[in-house]
Design a protein around this motif. Structure first.
Motif, mmCIF file in Angstrom:
data_model
loop_
_atom_site.group_PDB
_atom_site.id
_atom_site.type_symbol
_atom_site.label_atom_id
_atom_site.label_comp_id
_atom_site.label_asym_id
_atom_site.label_seq_id
_atom_site.Cartn_x
_atom_site.Cartn_y
_atom_site.Cartn_z
ATOM 1 N N LEU A 162 0.826 -1.202 0.000
ATOM 2 C CA LEU A 162 0.000 0.000 0.000
ATOM 3 C C LEU A 162 0.867 1.262 0.000
ATOM 4 O O LEU A 162 0.572 2.230 -0.703
ATOM 5 C CB LEU A 162 -0.933 0.010 1.206
ATOM 6 N N THR A 163 1.948 1.257 0.773
ATOM 7 C CA THR A 163 2.824 2.435 0.795
ATOM 8 C C THR A 163 3.556 2.592 -0.537
ATOM 9 O O THR A 163 3.884 3.714 -0.929
ATOM 10 C CB THR A 163 3.845 2.365 1.948
ATOM 11 N N ASP A 164 3.811 1.488 -1.247
ATOM 12 C CA ASP A 164 4.418 1.579 -2.579
ATOM 13 C C ASP A 164 3.537 2.410 -3.514
ATOM 14 O O ASP A 164 4.028 3.214 -4.307
ATOM 15 C CB ASP A 164 4.606 0.188 -3.193
ATOM 16 N N VAL A 165 2.228 2.180 -3.428
ATOM 17 C CA VAL A 165 1.292 2.845 -4.338
ATOM 18 C C VAL A 165 0.857 4.208 -3.807
ATOM 19 O O VAL A 165 0.832 5.199 -4.548
ATOM 20 C CB VAL A 165 0.047 1.960 -4.587
ATOM 21 N N PHE A 166 0.536 4.278 -2.514
ATOM 22 C CA PHE A 166 -0.076 5.482 -1.959
ATOM 23 C C PHE A 166 0.887 6.365 -1.176
ATOM 24 O O PHE A 166 0.518 7.477 -0.786
ATOM 25 C CB PHE A 166 -1.254 5.094 -1.057
ATOM 26 N N GLY A 167 2.084 5.879 -0.915
ATOM 27 C CA GLY A 167 3.047 6.658 -0.160
ATOM 28 C C GLY A 167 2.900 6.444 1.341
ATOM 29 O O GLY A 167 1.812 6.129 1.830
ATOM 30 N N THR A 168 3.992 6.621 2.073
ATOM 31 C CA THR A 168 3.972 6.399 3.515
ATOM 32 C C THR A 168 3.183 7.474 4.248
ATOM 33 O O THR A 168 2.484 7.200 5.230
ATOM 34 C CB THR A 168 5.407 6.361 4.063
#
Length: 277
Positions: A162-168
């Motif tokens: 999810l962080t890969d796509v939406f950012g941390t």
């Protein structure tokens, strides 16, 4: 968006609550309640902020806003997206501004046009570009069928994806409590995974109906979606009538195990209410 709602006045900290993940009847064969029913029940329970996050659509937005304005409840507009990748599941995307709403509407429209009825096809690169603008908050959402919610490594992998796509900065872990035995272990796994991923944690009810009396309707809708009788669909129905709106006081024991989560949830909810000047 029309006339936008003012931020709700904060109540006592121990009573304030924001429900950030709720489906209305606009989630076809998934949600059992009209937006107006969700708002009325939220008002009765003293919930100050309510997000409606229907599957792949923002159809409830106008009716949610109109009903919430009458009750003085802050509204958050979002959607649960069927991204087509098992590791991503169906994350909940919450708009944090008018621009966030526009971007979310745009990616959903493009996905609907690229796919077929009830089967949108999202361009993950386009979703990532929209997320990079910083106008969204993202939760993991309802886990796909067969997902191991209690395996820390599996949950951590999903959060990392999810962080890969939406950012941390925009991604949050989500603790869901339906008062089922598995929920406690699953929440512990999510808590540990969130620490590994370095993302904040919120709690939601993953709501599918406003009040317990509508649980039977929700079961019937699930069976209908599966094209089965209630008896044949029994193994796929919610195990207890607990996927309804609940105030903070009813979550106190659950939330007490996870320091700071209640306040983080309320703060995120209030930050996503699009307010008039």
């Amino acid at each position: 968006m029309g006339d936008l709602l003012r931020l709700p006045t904060a109540g006592r900290p121990e009573e304030d609550w924001a429900e950030l993940h709720a489906h209305s009847a606009f989630s076809f064969l998934r949600g059992a309640s009209r937006p107006e029913d969700l708002v009325a029940e939220a008002a009765r329970l003293g919930i100050g902020v309510l997000a409606v996050t229907d599957r792949d659509g923002l159809h409830a937005a106008r009716r949610l806003h109109a009903a919430a304005r009458d009750h003085g409840i802050g509204t958050v507009h979002g959607a649960e997206l069927t991204l087509g990748e098992p590791a991503l599941g169906t994350p909940v995307v919450l708009a944090r501004s008018v621009e966030g709403f526009r971007l979310l509407s745009s990616v959903i429209t493009d996905a609907q046009l690229a796919g077929s009825k009830n089967a949108p096809v999202y361009d993950l690169d386009a979703v990532a570009r929209a997320a990079a603008a910083g106008h969204w908050a993202v939760l993991p959402g309802c886990p796909p069928p067969g997902t191991d919610r209690c395996d820390v490594a599996a949950v951590a992998h999903r959060l990392a994806r999810l962080t890969d796509v939406f950012g941390t900065s925009g991604t949050h872990a989500e603790l869901v409590d339906h008062r089922l035995p598995e929920d406690s272990v699953a929440a512990d796994a999510m808590w540990v995974a969130a620490r590994r991923a370095g993302v904040p944690v919120v709690a939601t009810g993953a709501v599918h109906y406003a009040a317990p009396r509508q649980a039977r309707v929700a079961q019937a809708l699930t069976a209908l979606r599966r094209r089965e009788t209630l008896d044949r669909a029994a193994g796929h129905l919610m195990a207890a009538p607990t996927a309804h709106l609940r105030p903070r006081a009813e979550r106190a024991a659950f939330l007490s195990r996870y320091p700071g989560v209640a306040d983080t949830t309320v703060a995120l909810g209030r930050s996503c209410v699009i307010a008039r000047g």
